[in-house]
Write a protein that holds these residues in place. Structure first.
Motif: not given
Length: 307
Positions: A153-156, A264-273
């Motif tokens: 769910d990234i890009g257009p 990854l231990v960092d708290k990052l925003v995950s994209p959705t498939l």
């Protein structure tokens, strides 16, 4: 007006991207075609739609903003029309083929397993797989080249009905003989000084680099490629480390191609498939079955939507 729907879409995308060049690259058309559409519209309206800013792209004028809002309503109506017609054509007609668009790296990571599971539960046996970047997937879905697409769910945004499947958090990819390979998890800061092998597809490359930017880290890109397979081989060959999101459905500690994936231990925003289709609520059975198969398969592999 003498503008075609296609030219109206060009103008809307220029406003969205803030640049004629960026819209040209995203749409895979010449900048001259976009300029011609803008000139035609401005000539018929007798007013400028964009303010040109040398080296800084364009910005919509008040008239341009009104045009873009009207264009968006028209394009939304067009997409709904196409969905309705597609539904009329396929609702009661058995399909002998399913045309699937997938984000290119998925082809080698999990699409064979997903398609095998789909066919095994009675899905359409004839499958055409179209592998491309996010922009190509968007265009294929809008044009009706494919029945559905599976992507991030990234890009257009996709002009259709979107079903979220699971979250896909980023992870680090290292060579099997790397000193970090014995670890279960690392941070981006630990690899920021290492050479980076970047999957440089449209929207994907900028998304991956933004993960570092959010932590004010500046990795050195040592190897760029548009192929996920090449990313894996470059990492295994010692060109550097990489960051990715999707992995094979059966996750092994060591991949067959000489790489290891670390959390990854960092708290990052995950994209959705997601799976996007053009049918809305009136999905034909063969499309609905594919979506259900994907949901079940990813859930059984331990991947789910965040609560």
């Amino acid at each position: 007006m003498r503008l075609s729907i296609r030219q109206i879409r060009y103008i809307k995308d220029v406003a969205q991207f803030g640049s004629i060049l960026a819209a040209s690259e995203a749409l895979h058309i010449s900048a001259s075609s976009i300029v011609a559409a803008i000139n035609l519209a401005e000539g018929e309206l007798g007013t400028a739609l964009f303010e040109r800013r040398p080296s800084r792209g364009v910005v919509a004028t008040p008239a341009g903003e009104k045009f873009v809002r009207a264009a968006q309503m028209l394009l939304t109506a067009e997409a709904e029309f196409e969905r309705t017609i597609a539904t009329l054509k396929t609702r009661n007609k058995p399909s002998s083929e399913i045309r699937i668009g997938c984000f290119e790296p998925f082809g080698s990571l999990f699409m064979p397993d997903l398609i095998q599971a789909y066919v095994g539960r009675g899905g359409v046996p004839n499958v055409s797989l179209f592998e491309g970047d996010q922009n190509e997937l968007h265009n294929w879905l809008v044009s009706g080249t494919v029945d559905l697409v599976i992507a991030y769910d990234i890009g257009p945004s996709f002009n259709g009905n979107v079903t979220p499947i699971c979250q896909v958090p980023a992870h680090v990819i290292v060579a099997a003989d790397d000193l970090l390979a014995s670890r279960k998890a690392v941070s981006l800061r630990e690899i920021a000084d290492r050479p980076l092998v970047l999957l440089d597809l449209p929207h994907t490359g900028s998304y991956l680099l933004a993960l570092f930017d959010g932590l004010e880290l500046h990795p050195r890109i040592a190897f760029r490629t548009r192929s996920y397979t090449t990313v894996s081989r470059a990492v295994a060959a010692g060109f550097g480390v990489s960051v990715g999101n999707t992995s094979p459905l059966s996750i092994a500690e060591h991949d067959d191609d000489g790489i290891v994936r670390l959390q990854l231990v960092d708290k990052l925003v995950s994209p959705t498939l997601v799976i996007a289709d053009s049918y809305g609520a009136d999905k034909p059975d063969f499309v609905r079955s594919f979506i259900n198969t994907a949901q079940e398969l990813f859930l059984s592999s331990g991947r789910r939507l965040s609560s």
